[in-house]
Design an enzyme around this catalytic site. Structure first.
Site, PDB file in Angstrom:
ATOM      1  CE  LYS A 135      31.239  33.817  44.548  1.00  0.00           C
ATOM      2  NZ  LYS A 135      32.077  32.648  44.178  1.00  0.00           N
ATOM      3  CB  SER A 157      29.567  29.776  43.227  1.00  0.00           C
ATOM      4  OG  SER A 157      30.878  30.239  43.510  1.00  0.00           O
ATOM      5  CB  SER A 160      33.335  29.558  41.612  1.00  0.00           C
ATOM      6  OG  SER A 160      32.608  28.466  42.114  1.00  0.00           O
TER       7      SER A 160
END
Lengths: 405, 491
Positions: free
Chosen positions: A6, A81, A105
């Site tokens: 990420k 997210s 997330s």
């Protein structure tokens, strides 16, 4: 171990943007601890994944670099997210991926994409090099196509780090070995506040089917109560935005990242760099967080939020006296349409209802696939465990996964 | 401010002391002063995305030292907080400090007033924090930022409003400087900014219990400025009250060139720091064994040492004060005493005189650390012992001392080489005395006629004849004996 990262975790010499314009050309001068550990374990970092800006969002639509699509249905969001990481694994672009979870997330996008996502106990994985959203909530965790993959990655990244004072000095077990397939005698709790009329029937039924399987294999299923559940979203948004308002103060255009051109003085430099650099959701949260910490409001909001957080944690402590883990839905819905909630932040916030409590309490949680709804969209089942007891939730997750096959 | 003023000032000081730890408070960068700008930096103190602070344990150790020396309560558990504000030399956009639950609370500092009474100034708290970097505005380009100082550990010592005059403020600050330098935790240099001071000042009518409206005075970067700035501000407030105007609560900056304090623009001071607990650090836990270990290593408190110098060595307050100004002075003095193994009060006073006037004169003239003073305590002790045993006179000793500054020779060697040995041989001196008397019959007559002042003239002549080396005591004795003899023989 081919792994996607990420874009909120620092990799030396790589651009790390956190999905934000403000870090457009920022190149990290150092490796996050998890990156160092992956490198040491001969991990192959195959790429960096898109995300909601500074991990603020539940749909991976709040990105400076484009919206992420759900590979199961490209008109739908992948969750957020860590949407990019979930998609990378779900679409077979990477074997595993790292995400970060501040309020769901990792778990919610795992649910939306039909894969496995684990948020470890707060303090289990070093946050050094994870760009902070809300420091006392953030935790790095793995995505995988199956539970054992997630267990393998966790084994590599977990453990105390002298660079992170909040990382715990707790021994790291061999998580793969804990996948015994045995659930007999295990006490499983169903928090009654999570199973209300408001919960989607299909999701409820899919989870209950799994609970029945567990019962059939000797698990003891009990109803438990988490009385402060109704305050979780409020407490979560007060405390995380407060921390975020401070954590994001460093992006001011003075040293790195985006700097507005032609500013007359330092105040204008700040105002313009930040106005141009941050997206709406990030600005909204900075303003909220600044407000709840302001003189005259601190007691009513931040302090009260902290008290509620403690009560929520006590709820879990009490529940875990009677049970070994909790089973809940991961999300109140399956993947929703792109654009569906983007103009309605409150509804978007409510989609985290089942996941944020784990971050408030600092406990581990895992989301695993649990059938599909009538539209063929994956449903997520969440297992919450005691602090530092990732072994139990991994074991239950692995058991249910074998059953699914 | 005059003595018969109807007003009294109420002053509280906030003193920042930069700690002399090797590395910064939350990363391992060096704290070394004077390096090239932005070289003592790393991702942590630069506030790069994703970095985390890790507390330097020595910072806690140092603040425990101060806390014990100032009789504070040391909290078993204290927490860090973030103080949020935007400034280019503050890379994270917040300063890590302590707010609620600081490490030290209570305690006091004792100051010795000019009338030799002692006054306790209470402390509110002492807490740990990190320094900011430096913005450099006065170059011909944009503002530049140096992050070297960023993250250097500081302590903030906050006093109660117990200070009643600028002089007391000066003495308080002086005492704080003395304590922190004794403890070796801060170099105490105000001009270089390792010791900084802000003041809260208000004025009220004598006898009034309620405090007046206070102002905050900043930017007083020397001991003298603190006194002058406070004088200025107190007078300004009194004048306002006299004219029935109100004191506005505001922050003032001291301008040392113009000798005035002027208000900061209200925008600059309208800060809401939005303090909240620092989530990246765990609480600081200090247990009793740790405190005990630190206590065992504490040096003698400067005030205790001052008192002891008076009680044990019978020194005048003046001497005790000067000798204990710096720990290194007091150490030097006591090392000389130790070498001499003396309990004799006169000899101790003699050592005090040598250290105060001769040693400290050179130290301050040459601006050197007494540790690098060319005459070690041992050598000075040897020299003083040579005065005590009559090998040299006090006057010759000054000459030997000057020589010792230049060479590392033992004073005995210097005396030998230069032939400065005191002449104590009775027969030799007697011979010289006889010669002097024979040459000066007229003066002898004067003395015998009762003019005793002439005696000094004879001593001087004998010293001249022996190039200052004759032992003055023996010269005196022989002269007196000779005169008595002449008188008797004249009968």
């Amino acid at each position: 171990m081919v792994i996607a990262i990420k874009d909120v975790i620092c990799i030396k010499g790589k651009m790390v943007t956190c999905g934000s314009r403000i870090l457009e050309h920022f190149e990290s001068p150092y490796d996050a601890t998890v990156i160092q550990r992956l490198n040491r374990a001969d991990g192959i970092i195959i790429g960096q994944t898109n995300m909601d800006e500074f991990a603020m969002g539940s749909s991976t639509e709040n990105c400076a670099y484009g919206v992420v699509l759900n590979p199961i249905d490209e008109t739908r969001v992948p969750g957020g997210s860590s949407g990019g990481s979930a998609v990378a694994v779900a679409a077979g672009m990477a074997w595993t991926a790292l995400g970060s979870d501040t309020g769901g997330s990792i778990r919610q996008p795992a649910a939306f994409c039909g894969i496995v996502g684990l948020k470890p106990t707060y303090g289990r994985v070093s946050r050094y090099g994870l760009v902070a959203f809300a420091s006392s909530f953030d935790q790095i965790g793995p995505f995988g196509g199956c539970v054992s993959d997630v267990a393998r990655v966790l084994k590599v990244i977990a453990g105390h780090d002298p660079c992170d004072s909040t990382s715990a000095q707790v021994p790291v077990p061999d998580y793969v070995k804990s996948l015994t397939g045995d659930v007999s005698g295990l006490r499983i709790g169903l928090p009654k506040e999570y199973y209300t009329e408001a919960l989607d029937r299909e999701i409820n039924d899919a989870i209950m089917k799994k609970v029945d399987v567990l019962r059939l294999h000797g698990a003891i299923v009990k109803e438990v109560s988490l009385p402060y559940t109704e305050y979780t979203i409020a407490a979560y948004y007060i405390l995380t935005t407060a921390e975020a308002s401070s954590n994001l103060a460093r992006y001011d255009g003075a040293r790195y990242g985006r700097r507005a051109k032609g500013a007359k003085d330092v105040i204008e430099l700040y105002t313009r760099s930040r106005s141009e650099g941050f997206g709406d959701e990030v600005k909204r949260r900075i303003m909220l967080g600044t407000y709840v910490l302001s003189a005259g409001y601190y007691e009513a909001y931040y302090r009260k939020g902290q008290k509620v957080r403690r009560l929520i944690k006590e709820d879990f402590d009490k529940a875990f006296q009677d049970v070994d883990c909790l089973i809940t839905p991961t999300s109140p819905t399956t993947a929703f349409k792109i654009g569906e909630k983007v103009d309605d932040p409150l509804t978007m916030y409510l989609s985290d209802i089942y996941t944020v409590s784990a971050n408030l309490a600092g406990i581990p949680g895992i989301s695993i696939p649990c059938g599909k709804d009538h539209q063929g969209l994956p449903i997520g089942l969440q297992i919450l465990g005691k602090q530092f007891d990732e072994e139990t939730i991994l074991r239950v997750a692995d058991f249910l996964e074998s059953d699914e096959r | 401010m005059k003595l018969n003023d109807p007003y009294e000032p109420v002053i509280g000081l906030e003193v920042h002391a930069q700690l002399l730890t090797e590395s910064k408070a939350f990363c391992s960068c060096t704290t070394k002063f004077g390096n090239e700008p932005n070289t003592n930096v790393c991702p942590v103190c630069l506030g790069m995305p994703g970095v985390l602070p890790v507390l330097n344990k020595n910072v806690v150790e140092f603040v425990i030292r101060v806390g014990l020396a100032m009789k504070c309560n040391i909290a078993q558990r204290s927490i860090f907080a973030r103080k949020n504000y935007f400034y280019p030399d503050l890379p994270k956009g917040y300063q890590i400090s302590q707010y609620e639950e600081p490490i030290c609370s209570g305690g006091y500092v004792e100051i010795d007033l000019d009338d030799h009474t002692r006054k306790k100034i209470g402390l509110t708290r002492i807490h740990m924090e990190e320094d900011a970097g430096k913005s450099i505005h006065d170059l011909d380009v944009d503002t530049l930022v140096d992050i070297n100082r960023c993250g250097v550990p500081l302590i903030e010592i906050v006093s109660e409003p117990d200070i009643s005059s600028p002089r007391e403020a000066y003495l308080y600050l002086y005492k704080i400087r003395q304590i922190v330098t004794y403890l070796g935790i801060c170099d105490g240099n105000m001009e270089e900014g390792s010791l900084r001071c802000d003041a809260n000042v208000s004025v009220r009518r004598k006898g009034e219990k309620k405090f007046g409206t206070k102002t905050e005075v900043k930017n007083m970067n020397s001991f003298r400025y603190v006194e002058r700035a406070l004088e200025f501000e107190i007078n300004r407030q009194i004048q306002l009250l006299e004219e029935a105007e109100e004191v506005v609560q505001e922050t003032l900056l001291w301008d040392a060139n113009q000798n005035i304090a002027y208000p900061m623009r209200s925008k600059e001071e309208a800060h809401d720091y939005r303090y909240f607990p620092e989530p990246d650090l765990v609480p600081v836990v200090v247990d009793e064994p740790w405190i005990d270990r630190v206590r065992a290593t504490l040096p003698e408190h400067p005030t205790t040492r001052y008192d002891r110098f008076i009680a044990e060595y019978a020194l005048p307050q003046y001497d005790a004060d000067i000798l204990t100004t710096e720990k290194s002075y007091a150490d030097y003095f006591e090392l000389v005493l130790k070498e001499l193994h003396t309990k004799n009060k006169e000899q101790i006073k003699l050592v005090s005189n040598w250290v105060m006037t001769d040693v400290l004169r050179v130290v301050s003239e040459q601006k050197i650390d007494i540790k690098h003073f060319p005459i070690s305590p041992t050598r000075l002790a040897t020299m003083i012992s040579l005065i005590n045993d009559g090998t040299i006179s006090g006057k010759i000793a000054k000459e030997v001392f000057e020589e010792m500054l230049k060479s590392s020779d033992d004073p005995r060697v210097i005396i030998e080489k230069k032939g400065l040995m005191q002449l104590s041989d009775q027969r030799v001196i007697e011979k010289v005395v006889t010669e002097v008397l024979d040459r000066n019959t007229a003066q002898v007559e004067k003395y015998l006629a009762g003019n005793e002042k002439v005696f000094g003239y004879f001593v001087g002549e004998v010293m001249k004849a022996t190039k200052g080396k004759a032992n003055p005591r023996i010269v005196n004795d022989i002269l007196k004996k000779k005169f008595a003899h002449i008188q008797v023989s004249k009968g």
